[in-house]
Design an enzyme around this catalytic site. Sequence first.
Site, PDB file in Angstrom:
ATOM      1  N   TYR A 142       0.820  -1.214   0.000  1.00 43.35           N
ATOM      2  CA  TYR A 142       0.000   0.000   0.000  1.00 43.35           C
ATOM      3  C   TYR A 142       0.855   1.266   0.000  1.00 43.35           C
ATOM      4  O   TYR A 142       0.458   2.289  -0.534  1.00 43.35           O
ATOM      5  CB  TYR A 142      -0.915   0.033   1.238  1.00 43.35           C
ATOM      6  CG  TYR A 142      -2.216  -0.701   1.087  1.00 43.35           C
ATOM      7  CD1 TYR A 142      -2.247  -2.073   0.865  1.00 43.35           C
ATOM      8  CD2 TYR A 142      -3.425  -0.030   1.185  1.00 43.35           C
ATOM      9  CE1 TYR A 142      -3.445  -2.749   0.758  1.00 43.35           C
ATOM     10  CE2 TYR A 142      -4.638  -0.696   1.073  1.00 43.35           C
ATOM     11  CZ  TYR A 142      -4.636  -2.061   0.862  1.00 43.35           C
ATOM     12  OH  TYR A 142      -5.827  -2.722   0.757  1.00 43.35           O
ATOM     13  N   LYS A 189       3.417 -15.432   3.245  1.00 45.42           N
ATOM     14  CA  LYS A 189       3.676 -16.214   2.023  1.00 45.42           C
ATOM     15  C   LYS A 189       5.187 -16.435   1.976  1.00 45.42           C
ATOM     16  O   LYS A 189       5.878 -16.058   1.022  1.00 45.42           O
ATOM     17  CB  LYS A 189       3.135 -15.439   0.809  1.00 45.42           C
ATOM     18  CG  LYS A 189       3.176 -16.181  -0.514  1.00 45.42           C
ATOM     19  CD  LYS A 189       2.159 -17.307  -0.619  1.00 45.42           C
ATOM     20  CE  LYS A 189       2.386 -18.081  -1.914  1.00 45.42           C
ATOM     21  NZ  LYS A 189       1.548 -19.305  -1.997  1.00 45.42           N
TER      22      LYS A 189
HETATM   23  C1  IPM Z   1     -10.459  -1.258   3.809  1.00 46.14           C
HETATM   24  C2  IPM Z   1     -10.679  -0.670   2.455  1.00 46.14           C
HETATM   25  C3  IPM Z   1      -9.503   0.244   2.105  1.00 46.14           C
HETATM   26  C4  IPM Z   1      -8.247  -0.609   2.082  1.00 46.14           C
HETATM   27  C5  IPM Z   1      -9.661   1.021   0.781  1.00 46.14           C
HETATM   28  C6  IPM Z   1     -10.941   1.813   0.736  1.00 46.14           C
HETATM   29  C7  IPM Z   1      -8.475   1.905   0.526  1.00 46.14           C
HETATM   30  O1  IPM Z   1     -10.877  -1.655   1.496  1.00 46.14           O
HETATM   31  O2  IPM Z   1     -10.399  -0.495   4.793  1.00 46.14           O
HETATM   32  O3  IPM Z   1     -10.353  -2.487   3.915  1.00 46.14           O
HETATM   33  O4  IPM Z   1      -7.939  -1.252   1.060  1.00 46.14           O
HETATM   34  O5  IPM Z   1      -7.562  -0.649   3.090  1.00 46.14           O
END
Ligand code: IPM
Length: 356
Positions: A142, A189
């Site tokens: 992320y 993994k």
């Molecule tokens: C979550 C959501 C978020 C994530 C998105 C909206 C960015 O899916 O809180 O699980 O992927 O973390």
Amino acid sequence: MILKIAKLPGDGIGPEVVAQAVKAVDAICKKFGHEVKYTYAPVGACAIDQCGNAYPESTHQVCLESDAVLFGAVGDPRYDNDPTSKVRPEQGLLAMRKQLGLFANIRPVETFPSLVGNSPLRRDLVDGADFLCIRELTGGMYFGEKGRLDGGDTAYDTNIYHRYEIERIVRLAYDYAMRRRKHLTVVDKANVLESSRLWRQIAREIEPEYPEVTTDYMFVDNAAMQLIRCPKFFDVMVTENTFGDILTDEASCITGSMGLLASASIGEHTGVFEPIHGSYPQAAGKNIANPLATILSAAMMFEYAFGLMEEGRCIRKAVTASIDACFVTEDLAAGGTPARSTSEVGDWVADYIANN
Ligand code: IPM
Ligand code: MN
């Protein structure tokens, strides 16, 4: 106690479900004699519309100055269908998590006895399932370096983890396991990914510090299967950001509806309490979305941010009562029970809190 709550409803069904959680919070504060002060701040697509930034500095300040953040959802189909867009509502949520240092996302998966029939899984498999998924929230793919090469025809995201990030989330997971059934499953993994091998190495180093806890290590593909094959196996599960995102959506099937899963994101600064379901744009403005996940997130807020356990328990009791009374939205209504609206369910829960 004076409770300062930052109210960030966001997009889609966010404002509708947060409004119901606010009713529950108000009812609790009245009952227990707390004073509550809300400060609204924009986040997501609505913030982009207002100022071009999904997590404006002014919103960050509101969060920093509050004791807890009650968050709805972010997301808008205008951006989902435009991969070239430079600004995206989801950036608001990610920036908030990063800037508040919220490295731990705690997602409890609990079944409600009167809803086990709603799960697509067999009753005997889900009845009594009760575990915590602890998702690392500020690292991994992320937030690792990402980009395009070859004039845009090659793309990459980097899955990067540092020792300190793994150590703090694994320790936190062990601390939760100690307060529960003392069973931790580390999901990775490690047969393929170097970052997972570091996770496993560090978890193995920490394991002897918690001799009372039984630790097992599971590959994520296997974990995805075990979650639905035998959900009662799990007590506390800890995993990295992307795996945790995927596994918790899957886990929501166990309870019967995405509209029931709450979460707490905690770490260095103000904690954020939000449902896991997202903005559900198809339902926005229709007064049909299930507010219970957000109301349960408010219960987590009382427990985790304010240390007010009795208040949290009282909200949970009201939610369970609404389910037992079949006073639920369309995602849970079955077998001839009428589907209630979002605001009707919110009113019912607040009334129950006030009168019980
Ligand atoms: C979550 C959501 C978020 C994530 C998105 C909206 C960015 O899916 O809180 O699980 O992927 O973390
Ligand atoms: Mn998700």
